[in-house]
Write a protein that holds these residues in place. Sequence first.
Motif, PDB file in Angstrom:
ATOM      1  N   ALA A 148       5.259   4.870   1.600  1.00 22.05           N
ATOM      2  CA  ALA A 148       5.435   6.210   2.144  1.00 22.05           C
ATOM      3  C   ALA A 148       6.361   6.197   3.346  1.00 22.05           C
ATOM      4  O   ALA A 148       6.972   7.183   3.668  1.00 22.05           O
ATOM      5  N   PHE A 149       6.440   5.064   3.993  1.00 20.79           N
ATOM      6  CA  PHE A 149       7.261   5.011   5.200  1.00 20.79           C
ATOM      7  C   PHE A 149       8.722   5.220   4.890  1.00 20.79           C
ATOM      8  O   PHE A 149       9.488   5.672   5.727  1.00 20.79           O
ATOM      9  N   SER A 198       0.025  10.438   3.217  1.00 19.15           N
ATOM     10  CA  SER A 198      -0.019  11.684   2.437  1.00 19.15           C
ATOM     11  C   SER A 198      -1.447  11.979   2.057  1.00 19.15           C
ATOM     12  O   SER A 198      -2.170  11.109   1.610  1.00 19.15           O
ATOM     13  N   ALA A 242       7.472  12.787   1.563  1.00 20.60           N
ATOM     14  CA  ALA A 242       6.229  12.047   1.381  1.00 20.60           C
ATOM     15  C   ALA A 242       5.107  12.884   0.802  1.00 20.60           C
ATOM     16  O   ALA A 242       4.235  12.370   0.148  1.00 20.60           O
ATOM     17  N   GLU A 243       5.112  14.168   1.042  1.00 18.64           N
ATOM     18  CA  GLU A 243       3.998  14.948   0.540  1.00 18.64           C
ATOM     19  C   GLU A 243       4.111  15.186  -0.950  1.00 18.64           C
ATOM     20  O   GLU A 243       3.328  15.919  -1.518  1.00 18.64           O
ATOM     21  N   HIS A 249       4.511  10.136   9.498  1.00 18.51           N
ATOM     22  CA  HIS A 249       3.811   8.954   9.021  1.00 18.51           C
ATOM     23  C   HIS A 249       4.506   7.701   9.539  1.00 18.51           C
ATOM     24  O   HIS A 249       4.165   6.606   9.160  1.00 18.51           O
ATOM     25  N   THR A 251      11.687  13.540   7.642  1.00 23.69           N
ATOM     26  CA  THR A 251      11.380  12.712   6.484  1.00 23.69           C
ATOM     27  C   THR A 251      12.384  12.899   5.362  1.00 23.69           C
ATOM     28  O   THR A 251      12.736  11.961   4.661  1.00 23.69           O
ATOM     29  N   ARG A 289       9.751   6.516   1.677  1.00 21.82           N
ATOM     30  CA  ARG A 289       9.967   7.473   0.616  1.00 21.82           C
ATOM     31  C   ARG A 289      10.293   8.839   1.212  1.00 21.82           C
ATOM     32  O   ARG A 289       9.641   9.292   2.119  1.00 21.82           O
ATOM     33  N   LYS A 290      11.224   9.472   0.626  1.00 26.09           N
ATOM     34  CA  LYS A 290      11.532  10.816   1.122  1.00 26.09           C
ATOM     35  C   LYS A 290      10.529  11.796   0.578  1.00 26.09           C
ATOM     36  O   LYS A 290       9.983  11.626  -0.490  1.00 26.09           O
ATOM     37  N   ILE A 310      -2.521  -2.392   3.686  1.00 24.09           N
ATOM     38  CA  ILE A 310      -3.938  -2.039   3.605  1.00 24.09           C
ATOM     39  C   ILE A 310      -4.331  -2.054   2.141  1.00 24.09           C
ATOM     40  O   ILE A 310      -3.707  -1.418   1.306  1.00 24.09           O
ATOM     41  N   SER A 367       0.824  -1.202   0.000  1.00 20.88           N
ATOM     42  CA  SER A 367       0.000   0.000   0.000  1.00 20.88           C
ATOM     43  C   SER A 367       0.858   1.252   0.000  1.00 20.88           C
ATOM     44  O   SER A 367       2.036   1.200   0.303  1.00 20.88           O
ATOM     45  N   PRO A 368       0.241   2.336  -0.354  1.00 22.75           N
ATOM     46  CA  PRO A 368       0.963   3.611  -0.372  1.00 22.75           C
ATOM     47  C   PRO A 368       1.590   3.935   0.972  1.00 22.75           C
ATOM     48  O   PRO A 368       2.642   4.528   1.032  1.00 22.75           O
ATOM     49  N   GLN A 369       0.899   3.527   2.054  1.00 18.32           N
ATOM     50  CA  GLN A 369       1.504   3.836   3.352  1.00 18.32           C
ATOM     51  C   GLN A 369       2.835   3.148   3.479  1.00 18.32           C
ATOM     52  O   GLN A 369       3.784   3.688   3.982  1.00 18.32           O
ATOM     53  N   GLN A 370       2.841   1.927   3.021  1.00 15.72           N
ATOM     54  CA  GLN A 370       4.060   1.152   3.148  1.00 15.72           C
ATOM     55  C   GLN A 370       5.216   1.857   2.457  1.00 15.72           C
ATOM     56  O   GLN A 370       6.258   2.073   3.016  1.00 15.72           O
TER      57      GLN A 370
END
Lengths: 319, 343, 344
Positions: free
Chosen positions: B12-13, C58, B18-19, C229, C199, B15-16, C288, B7-10
Amino acid sequence: MGTYLLRRLLALIPTLIVASIIVFGVVRLIPGDVLDLMLTENDYASTGHDTRAELEQALGLDKPIYMQYLSWAGNALQGDLGDSLWRNTPVTREIGDRMPVTLQLGIFSLIIALTIAIPIGIYSAVRQETLGDNVGRTFSIVALAIPNFWLGTMVVILPSMWWGWSPPNDIVPFFEDPIENLKVLLLPSLVLGASLSAVVMRMTRTMMLEVLRQDYIRTAWAKGLPERTVVIRHAVKNALIPVITLIGILVPILFGGTVIIEQIFRLPGLGELLLQSVNTRDYPIITGIFLITGVVVMLVNLLVDMCYGLLDPKVRYDS
Amino acid sequence: MTVDQISPQQSAFSRKGAEGKDPRAPVEPGRAMADESAVPIRVPLRYRNRHVEFFYRLVTERPMGAFGALICIILLLTGLFASVIAPEGYNAIAPLDRLKPPSAEHWLGTDHLGRDVFARIVHGAQLSVIVAFAATTLSIVISVVIGLVSGYLGGRTDMTTQRLVDGWMCFPDLIILIVAVSVIGPGTWQVILILGLLFGISGSRIVRGAVLSTKENIYVHAAKSMGASTLWILWRHILPNVMPPIIVLFTTRLAAVILAESGLSFLGLGIPPPAPSWGGMLSLDGRSYMFVAPWLAIMPGVALAIAVFGINMFGDALRDLLDPRMRGGTGRYMARVNRKPMP
Amino acid sequence: MLAEPLAQIPESEVRPDTLLRVNNLRTCFRQDGKTVTAVDGVSFDVRKGETLAIVGESGSGKSVTAMSILRLIPSPPGEITDGEILFDGRDVLAMNDEEIRQLRGGDIAMIFQEPMTSMNPVLTVGRQLSEPMVTHGKGDRKSLKARCVELLRQVRIPDPESRLQAYPHQLSGGMRQRVMIAMGLACDPRLIIADEPTTALDVTVQAQILELLKDLTRRNNASMILITHDLGVVARYAERINVMYAGRVVEQGTAREIFKSPRHPYTLGLMASIPRLDQPKGGRLIPITGQPPDLANLPKGCPFHPRCPYAKDQCRQDRPPLTQVSGDHWKACWVDVTEVQPHV
């Protein structure tokens, strides 16, 4: 900083060579019948270049190409651009006589354009999408659409029609008598400057918007700085750097503009000389002016790069 | 569940940024920054019919641009149907009707040879449209060829080409035009050729910039690794993605060409009379007879201004719509509190 | 007709040592005719001396929430359309520009995510560092020089005196972030908002920066809102947690409570998708399913329901309000995950 300048200077050399080849090449493209035309139509016979062979020799067309280029380039580097076919005077002298007027016109117009356009551009960006911005943008788009030759013509002729007043055109050098000088040059500079300011305003606005979008502007707000400080100290200082490079872009446009304005206001500058020479097919002068404009533009760009190097800390202190 | 479904969260954890922010250096050396035509990014469209969506967005979001487009269409139609609108042509000399002011019979008056000014302006539109389109198309072709080759091939080819372009761009546009005319003489075809060449070379920079930013995309590398030929990649991958800036370039060049041609004609070096070039009309007829017949000078100028204005407005709107990056508020960071009920 | 206060914490639950109180905040962005509600009815409070972590992916609205506290939302596209923000009893949303300016950098400081671009490249470090202090009337640049050096020393930048004349590009990312922290602490704020402060930094530097932040916060007796996050960061540095999804708070409580017994399916999903020392070795990470929400086109009912393994009909119809699970633990969910099995 030192290496930056050196790199810039070195990059200039190939550009210079290419430019000189372009200038040189253009004249070699003269079709043969043009030479005949020069003798008959333009009456070159009366200037001492009676025969076609004579003309060819004067233009250097009788030697093989590479020799022509080398001798021409060699002479040019020493400051000898040949002689005017029509008047048998050195090209450099003709150009030198006319240069100050064009330079003055250009510099005044540039100052006027920058003075008008930069504040408006900054304001427009800071107050984006408000009435002020839209008015400014519409105004600049309209100004962009109005050809400068039309504006110039109107400025010359309308007062003549209404009040019987014509702009004077006997120029006195600036350093001799500034007031008299300005009397002649102010109006043409205003016209050219106004026309230029539309371009500058749009570019300034775009650059300011770029800067205002940056993260450090948000940081400045987050520190509780008042808007004026954010805009002037943080935004403008960053936006001004590319605006300086803008001047490099403006100079070629200015040159084109001066040709037209000089024609309209009958000012004895380089532009007028160029147009005369086109009529008389005085190719050495045409070539000379062509070359000079290129060189001036290159020098200005070099100067701009130097200023840029001084202003941008990343270049000034490359660690 | 496989790794692909992470998932994107994964992701995102680790990835630099993140936004998804884009930390571009704000100040770039040299003149590149000062070029106003920044490279647009292609926007994925949501509606089924791309053209309908575009038209809709143009009218709702950029009404001035739609107005500009309208002007362009009028210009085009006038140019195409000039003979219908003004059947008498542009050279209907009628010495008895010299220098008449605008009236019901002659909407914009007559010139020193008795020719109807309105008719001349209309035919001038035709001339402008033909010359402008021809020259602009030629310039775009040249720009695209040079830009594609130079930008995509890179290396030695790019360097030499850029040196040549640099050398060319040292010279002011008008000066090049004047010098070129002095060599090959005035005339319609000559003007088209010179304008096309001039703007073609200077526009190649912009195309090259767009190509440079496109060719680093993954799909280009993917295509290359699958053995696609250069021509294929250029045609199928690079060119479609470079279209938005090319389209915008077309509109800006169009306006520039019209102004340049009229400037040349104004100086007597463009399209020779009796052809109704607006610039020429302004210069020759307009200035000579300014005192007795001011409309001769005013009308062509107005026509020019309207045409260029319309093209510029449309071009601006086009660029705004094609380049999402440039939109979006850079407002003051002082949030307005505007309590309103939820819809 | 105003929206029902779905998310407001009842008055009875508000504690006396509350520093910041956010009620029902709604922040929207309007662009090209589309309205995106980035923060939709968010309520929480921050108590004196504690660190509150706001966790989410995000687009969950965590950054916008933080920036709304200082009204740092750019106003042509954005506006705050509902809610109440009370800092130490003062109504932030009713303040005029001058009062907000006093607050920013003064009582409330914000540290941003991208140290590489958050500093102005054409101004020296010293100048940028002294700016907040000068603006808040603590002196002029000369008299503040000593304080600037002291601040740099506090954030553990070696050789602080010479750094004052340096330009940002001469510092590394980690050092720039330290300078940003120093700028934030310059006026002794009572609340520090750190938006994903690590981050964009190397992993090795991350721990240092976080330790530094926590340490300085504790020393100044300030509160901190830490946006992240990364659940690992949360576990170590935060006392309470807000979990956000699609612009809403879906679970709130103490860190201990939430890690021990998460009650919202999203939180459960987050916990399951990171490796933990207390889980058996060799187990799989369970991500998820589904796609992140499109804020311009949220589904009816609970925004998480398309991805929720516990979703029932009610979830698809009505938006769940914040309900109390126990003491300080709240969730916004119709389902009691301790009683129902997930359907996969």
